[in-house]
Each structure stands twice: as structure tokens, then as C-alpha cells.
Design an enzyme around this catalytic site. Structure first.
Site, PDB file in Angstrom:
ATOM      1  N   VAL A  11     -10.482  -6.712   3.110  1.00 47.30           N
ATOM      2  CA  VAL A  11     -10.200  -5.957   2.260  1.00 47.30           C
ATOM      3  C   VAL A  11     -10.942  -4.734   1.627  1.00 47.30           C
ATOM      4  O   VAL A  11     -10.414  -3.828   0.986  1.00 47.30           O
ATOM      5  CB  VAL A  11      -9.022  -6.923   0.933  1.00 47.30           C
ATOM      6  N   ALA A 270      13.413  -7.516  14.623  1.00 48.69           N
ATOM      7  CA  ALA A 270      13.683  -9.033  14.997  1.00 48.69           C
ATOM      8  C   ALA A 270      12.722  -8.873  16.392  1.00 48.69           C
ATOM      9  O   ALA A 270      13.020  -8.240  16.662  1.00 48.69           O
ATOM     10  CB  ALA A 270      15.227  -9.078  15.650  1.00 48.69           C
ATOM     11  N   CYS A 278      -2.291 -12.552   6.523  1.00 52.04           N
ATOM     12  CA  CYS A 278      -0.755 -12.810   4.801  1.00 52.04           C
ATOM     13  C   CYS A 278      -0.091 -13.231   5.258  1.00 52.04           C
ATOM     14  O   CYS A 278       0.653 -13.801   4.063  1.00 52.04           O
ATOM     15  CB  CYS A 278      -0.381 -10.971   4.510  1.00 52.04           C
ATOM     16  N   LYS A 281       0.110 -16.965   5.525  1.00 42.11           N
ATOM     17  CA  LYS A 281      -0.347 -17.601   4.402  1.00 42.11           C
ATOM     18  C   LYS A 281       0.811 -16.828   2.752  1.00 42.11           C
ATOM     19  O   LYS A 281       0.678 -18.307   2.526  1.00 42.11           O
ATOM     20  CB  LYS A 281      -1.325 -16.824   4.715  1.00 42.11           C
TER      21      LYS A 281
HETATM   22  C1  UDX Z   1       1.046  -7.123   5.567  1.00 42.18           C
HETATM   23  C2  UDX Z   1       1.875  -6.212   4.671  1.00 42.18           C
HETATM   24  O1  UDX Z   1       3.309  -5.236   5.697  1.00 42.18           O
HETATM   25  C3  UDX Z   1       0.636  -5.416   3.538  1.00 42.18           C
HETATM   26  O2  UDX Z   1       1.771  -4.583   2.446  1.00 42.18           O
HETATM   27  C4  UDX Z   1      -0.117  -6.509   2.858  1.00 42.18           C
HETATM   28  O3  UDX Z   1      -1.582  -5.695   2.340  1.00 42.18           O
HETATM   29  C5  UDX Z   1      -0.759  -7.408   3.706  1.00 42.18           C
HETATM   30  O4  UDX Z   1       0.467  -8.035   4.460  1.00 42.18           O
HETATM   31  P1  UDX Z   1       0.013  -6.604   7.542  1.00 42.18           P
HETATM   32  O5  UDX Z   1      -0.043  -7.923   7.427  1.00 42.18           O
HETATM   33  O6  UDX Z   1      -0.900  -5.673   7.883  1.00 42.18           O
HETATM   34  O7  UDX Z   1       0.308  -6.302   6.439  1.00 42.18           O
HETATM   35  O8  UDX Z   1       1.375  -6.316   8.853  1.00 42.18           O
HETATM   36  P2  UDX Z   1       3.401  -5.673   8.733  1.00 42.18           P
HETATM   37  O9  UDX Z   1       2.686  -4.780   9.465  1.00 42.18           O
HETATM   38  O10 UDX Z   1       3.460  -5.957   7.907  1.00 42.18           O
HETATM   39  O11 UDX Z   1       3.540  -7.040   9.471  1.00 42.18           O
HETATM   40  C6  UDX Z   1       3.496  -7.900   9.565  1.00 42.18           C
HETATM   41  C7  UDX Z   1       4.141  -9.054  10.667  1.00 42.18           C
HETATM   42  O12 UDX Z   1       5.457  -8.937  10.832  1.00 42.18           O
HETATM   43  C8  UDX Z   1       3.753  -8.455  12.141  1.00 42.18           C
HETATM   44  O13 UDX Z   1       3.374  -9.630  12.740  1.00 42.18           O
HETATM   45  C9  UDX Z   1       4.389  -7.760  12.111  1.00 42.18           C
HETATM   46  O14 UDX Z   1       5.011  -8.180  13.918  1.00 42.18           O
HETATM   47  C10 UDX Z   1       6.458  -8.378  12.227  1.00 42.18           C
HETATM   48  N1  UDX Z   1       7.476  -8.042  11.811  1.00 42.18           N
HETATM   49  C11 UDX Z   1       6.839  -7.006  11.151  1.00 42.18           C
HETATM   50  C12 UDX Z   1       8.571  -7.749  11.992  1.00 42.18           C
HETATM   51  O15 UDX Z   1       8.204  -9.258  13.439  1.00 42.18           O
HETATM   52  N2  UDX Z   1       9.529  -7.113  12.398  1.00 42.18           N
HETATM   53  C13 UDX Z   1       9.412  -6.019  11.062  1.00 42.18           C
HETATM   54  O16 UDX Z   1      10.443  -5.271  11.385  1.00 42.18           O
HETATM   55  C14 UDX Z   1       8.045  -6.387  10.886  1.00 42.18           C
END
Ligand code: UDX
Length: 446
Positions: A11, A270, A278, A281
Site C-alpha cells: 500500500v 467459482a 486482504c 484477513k
Molecule cells: C482485494 C480487493 O479487490 C481490493 O479492492 C482491496 O484493496 C484489496 O483486496 P486483491 O487481494 O489484490 O484485492 O485481489 P482480488 O483481485 O480482489 O482477488 C482476491 C481473491 O479472490 C483472489 O484469490 C482471486 O483468485 C479470488 N477471486 C476473485 C475468485 O475466486 N473469484 C472471483 O470471481 C474473483
């Protein structure tokens, strides 16, 4: 505007580099001297698209520098961002000691006006503690300060793009002065007054909502957004389980659901579940906060439970295909928690690897960027590419949907495998054509 950023993790570093890029004078501060030395020498402690070029360009222009001395960063800063980490305690609560420590050090140095902005993800009411800490420990009677909350919504792998092209900027403030300062800070982004380092032509500044709120509401927005997205994913995963039993296709089902504008199509894919620094946690911390205040958040507990059960679902599918796992070689395609990053924090692939190893399987994995996983999962062998993973494997599991895995030479993969079984944990491969080439393919909810 002079800006200090305390903490140069994901961040902090993105915040520092992007604010310098839009014209501010930024000093990034970190307690870890080796990290500061790396940054000063032009290196980056993390992989994030566009970040290296932003850091280099702004260091050369003199708008961005790094220090391990908090006094150097804070002394002339009008805006001080606190971006230190808030790791989870065993109870699920966030450990705020780094935030408190940073605030106390700011209080002992700041002697003019500063707007102190909390950007780390923190529990609601942290802003009030921050203000109290400043009041108690401020060493200069002439010091004036505002406390604000400005949550970040950047995704890893897209952080620079998200920072410069946000959907919204949330400013949690208590005074008009803090609002004025922060509006001025973000004006180049909101008004599209910067040269976009990503797109040649882009709609910078268009459609950005600046939402000014009280401190507590801003703090809640961050946890509430991430929890909602995690809940959407768990909802899709729950539906996927039903699809499998009744012979429906989750991809069609979420397409049908997501085309309703009220629901939206994103975060309904899925798979083997969400990971990262994020969602897991933040969900835990949010449930913890709510329950501490006597509010029933079992809806989110259930979202968490569904996510944790995805690993068992993977193992069941493998056992169904291979019978016993002991002594069998299983290959993992992708280790990062999602594509576009080298981050393995709470990555489902690593949890799956640990379970497979515990069951006596031999586990081999590869990832285009996340290669430093050896200490995390003793026993997991990392090899250079998918073809090496396939050698002698009885099953391949696609854990991270990196685009390059879609373009593999599958005929070559097949000749190397002991048994051509693929578990597509992200529904990202072309199952029909793989089946036509002789693979046994299992997806999620299809
Ligand atoms: C997330 C939030 O999107 C962001 O706004 C915040 O600031 C930080 O947390 P990030 O952790 O970088 O961002 O990843 P993100 O793209 O949101 O994906 C999170 C997890 O969800 C990944 O493991 C991804 O594979 C999973 N995911 C995402 C799914 O399993 N299915 C989906 O449809 C979308």
C-alpha cells in the site's frame, strides 16, 4: 504538496510512487533498513506492474525519496500517510501496535500543521485512537493536526492502475481543513490532470466519485467492501457445488445472475476460493469487530467457512479420480493467490499443497512469478515450467489462472504425464478441446 508515507509495503509504496507521479513531493519511510537500501538503490521489494518505472522516474526527478528516519519524512509534510502493516493476531483481531507506534513517533516530531491519514486497513474507531494518541504524545504545543481515514481499494497486480483510475476516493474527515487538504492532494487524479503512465489515451478523472464521510464510516467502507466481494465469491462457490449435483453449469448460472445490473458480473467466478493479503484477513477482522460490539455477523462467518471448505472439495475430486493419493505425483499450475502477482499470502495453492503432502503425495509446482515458496511449504518442489510439472504427474491442478497456462502445448504435456488428468480449479481452460485431445478434465461446478 509535501507528503510522507510511513511504511513502504504494497500500500505504502504504491501510494508514494503514484502521489509523486501526479506531482507531489513524497518521502517514503520504512523501519527496515535493508528495504530502504534496496529502494534507494533503485530496486523494488515487490513485483507490481508499472511500479518500477514510476519509482525510478520519480526518484530521478527528485519528487520521490526513501529514508529509514521518521523525522526526515515527517518534518515538512503537510500530509502524512500511515501505511504500516496490521497483521492478524491469533484471535483474528488486527494487531494495531505498528499503527500506534507510527502515530507516537509522528507526535514526537510534527511541529507544524499535518493531516495524518490512516490508509492501512484498520478496525472502525482506529481514527479516534489515533487522535487520542496524537493528543497525548504530541511534544510541540504549536503542532496542529487533523486525523483522516482514506481507505485504499487497489488490487494487487492492478495497484498503480487502480490508484490512478479509482471508482471512488473515500475521505473520512472531522474538519473542513482536512477535507480541503485531501481534495487538493487528489485533485490531479480527480480532474485527470496527469500524464497517464499506463494508457496512451485514457479517461483519467472521469466518473470518479469523491465521497466525504465521518471517520468511522470511512473505516467501515473498506472492511465492508472486501467482505462483500468475498461473500460474492463464496456465493458462487456454494452455487457451483449445487450445479455439480444437479448437472447445471456454474458459468452459465453466474452469467445469468451477473447480467442483472443490481448484482453485477464481477467476483462471481467459482473456483478453489479466494486468498491474498486482504480478503481472508479482513473478513476475520470484520467479524471480530462486529461480534465485539454485539452484532451478529454469522453471514460473513459462513462466507469464510465456504471458502475454507474449497480445499477439501479439491481433495475429494482428486480422490475420486485417482483413488489413493499416497505416493502419487501431483502437479500444481500456479502458486500465487491470483494472476498478475508474486504474492502467495493465503494462496489456496499452498493450502492444497500442504494437504496433498500430508496425504503422502509428491507435489511439484510452478508459477511465472511466485517462486519463493520453498520455506512456506517444506516438501513442495518448484520447477521452471508446466512441462517439468507434468513429467510423471498423475494429475495437474490449475490453481492460478495465469494467461500463459491457457497457451500451453497440451500435446506435449500429455506425453509427459503418467495419467492425463486435469483439475481446472479456476474454470479457465478450454475443457472441451482438452477432452477432445484425450485428457480427463474436471472443472468446478460444470
Ligand atoms: C482485494 C480487493 O479487490 C481490493 O479492492 C482491496 O484493496 C484489496 O483486496 P486483491 O487481494 O489484490 O484485492 O485481489 P482480488 O483481485 O480482489 O482477488 C482476491 C481473491 O479472490 C483472489 O484469490 C482471486 O483468485 C479470488 N477471486 C476473485 C475468485 O475466486 N473469484 C472471483 O470471481 C474473483
Amino acid at each position: 504538496m509535501n507528503v510522507a508515507v510511513i511504511g513502504t509495503g504494497y500500500v505504502g509504496l504504491v501510494t508514494a510512487a503514484c502521489l509523486a507521479e501526479i506531482g507531489h513531493s513524497v518521502i517514503g519511510m520504512d523501519d527496515v533498513p535493508s528495504k530502504v537500501a534496496t529502494l534507494q538503490a533503485g530496486g523494488l521489494p515487490i513485483y507490481e506492474p508499472y511500479l518500477a518505472e514510476l519509482v525510478t522516474r520519480n526518484m530521478v526527478s527528485g519528487r520521490l525519496s526513501f529514508t529509514d528516519d521518521v523525522a526526515v519524512s515527517v518534518r515538512n509534510a503537510t500530509v502524512i500517510f500511515i501505511c504500516v502493516n496490521t497483521p492478524p493476531l491469533p484471535s483474528g483481531e488486527a494487531d494495531l501496535s505498528y499503527v500506534e507506534n507510527a502515530t507516537r513517533r509522528i507526535a514526537s516530531i510534527a511541529n507544524g500543521y499535518a493531516c495524518i491519514v490512516q490508509k492501512s486497513t484498520v478496525p472502525v474507531r482506529t481514527g479516534q485512537w489515533l487522535e487520542r494518541t496524537m493528543n497525548i504524545y504530541s511534544e510541540y504545543p504549536e503542532a496542529e493536526y487533523d486525523v483522516a481515514s482514506n481507505p485504499e481499494f487497489t488490487r494487487e497486480g492492478m495497484a498503480v492502475e487502480d490508484f490512478l483510475h479509482p471508482d471512488r476516493i473515500v475521505l473520512g474527515v472531522k474538519t473542513d481543513r482536512a477535507e480541503r487538504v485531501l481534495r487538493e492532494l487528489y485533485a490531479p487524479i480527480v480532474e485527470g490532470r496527469f500524464e497517464c503512465p499506463i494508457h496512451r489515451e485514457c479517461s483519467a478523472g472521469q466518473g470518479i466519485q469523491v465521497q466525504v464521510t465521518d471517520l468511522s464510516s470511512a473505516e467501515l467502507i473498506k472492511h465492508a467492501s472486501n467482505s462483500f466481494l468475498a461473500m460474492k465469491i463464496s456465493y458462487a462457490n456454494m452455487l457451483a457445488d449445487l450445479c455439480e449435483v444437479v448437472g447445471a453449469d456454474i458459468r452459465q448460472v453466474v452469467k445469468g445472475i451477473g447480467s442483472d445490473k443490481r448484482i453485477g458480473s464481477s467476483f462471481l467466478n467459482a473456483g478453489i476460493g479466494y486468498g491474498g493479503s486482504c480478503f481472508p484477513k479482513d473478513l476475520k477482522a470484520f467479524v471480530n469487530i462486529a461480534e465485539k460490539h454485539g452484532v451478529d455477523f454469522s453471514l460473513l462467518r459462513e462466507a469464510e467457512r465456504i471458502n475454507e471448505a474449497r480445499v477439501e472439495m479439491v481433495l475429494q475430486k482428486l480422490r475420486k479420480a485417482l483413488w489413493n493419493l499416497k505416493g502419487k505425483r501431483i502437479g500444481l499450475l500456479g502458486l500465487a493467490f491470483k494472476p498478475g502477482t508474486d504474492d502467495i499470502r493465503s494462496a489456496p495453492a499452498l493450502v492444497i499443497a500442504k494437504r496433498l503432502l500430508a496425504d503422502g503425495a509428491t507435489v511439484v509446482g510452478t508459477d511465472p512469478h511466485a517462486t519463493r515458496v520453498a520455506e512456506e511449504v517444506p516438501g513442495l518442489s518448484i520447477v521452471k515450467d508446466a512441462y517439468e510439472v507434468a513429467r510423471g504427474a498423475e494429475a495437474l491442478i490449475l490453481c492460478t489462472e495465469w494467461p500463459q497456462f491457457r497457451e500451453l502445448d497440451w500435446a506435449k504435456i500429455k506425453t509427459r504425464m503418467m495419467h492425463p488428468f486435469i483439475l481446472d480449479g479456476r474454470n479457465a481452460l478450454d475443457c472441451e478441446s482438452l477432452r477432445a485431445s484425450g485428457f480427463e478434465v474436471v472443472g468446478i461446478g460444470i
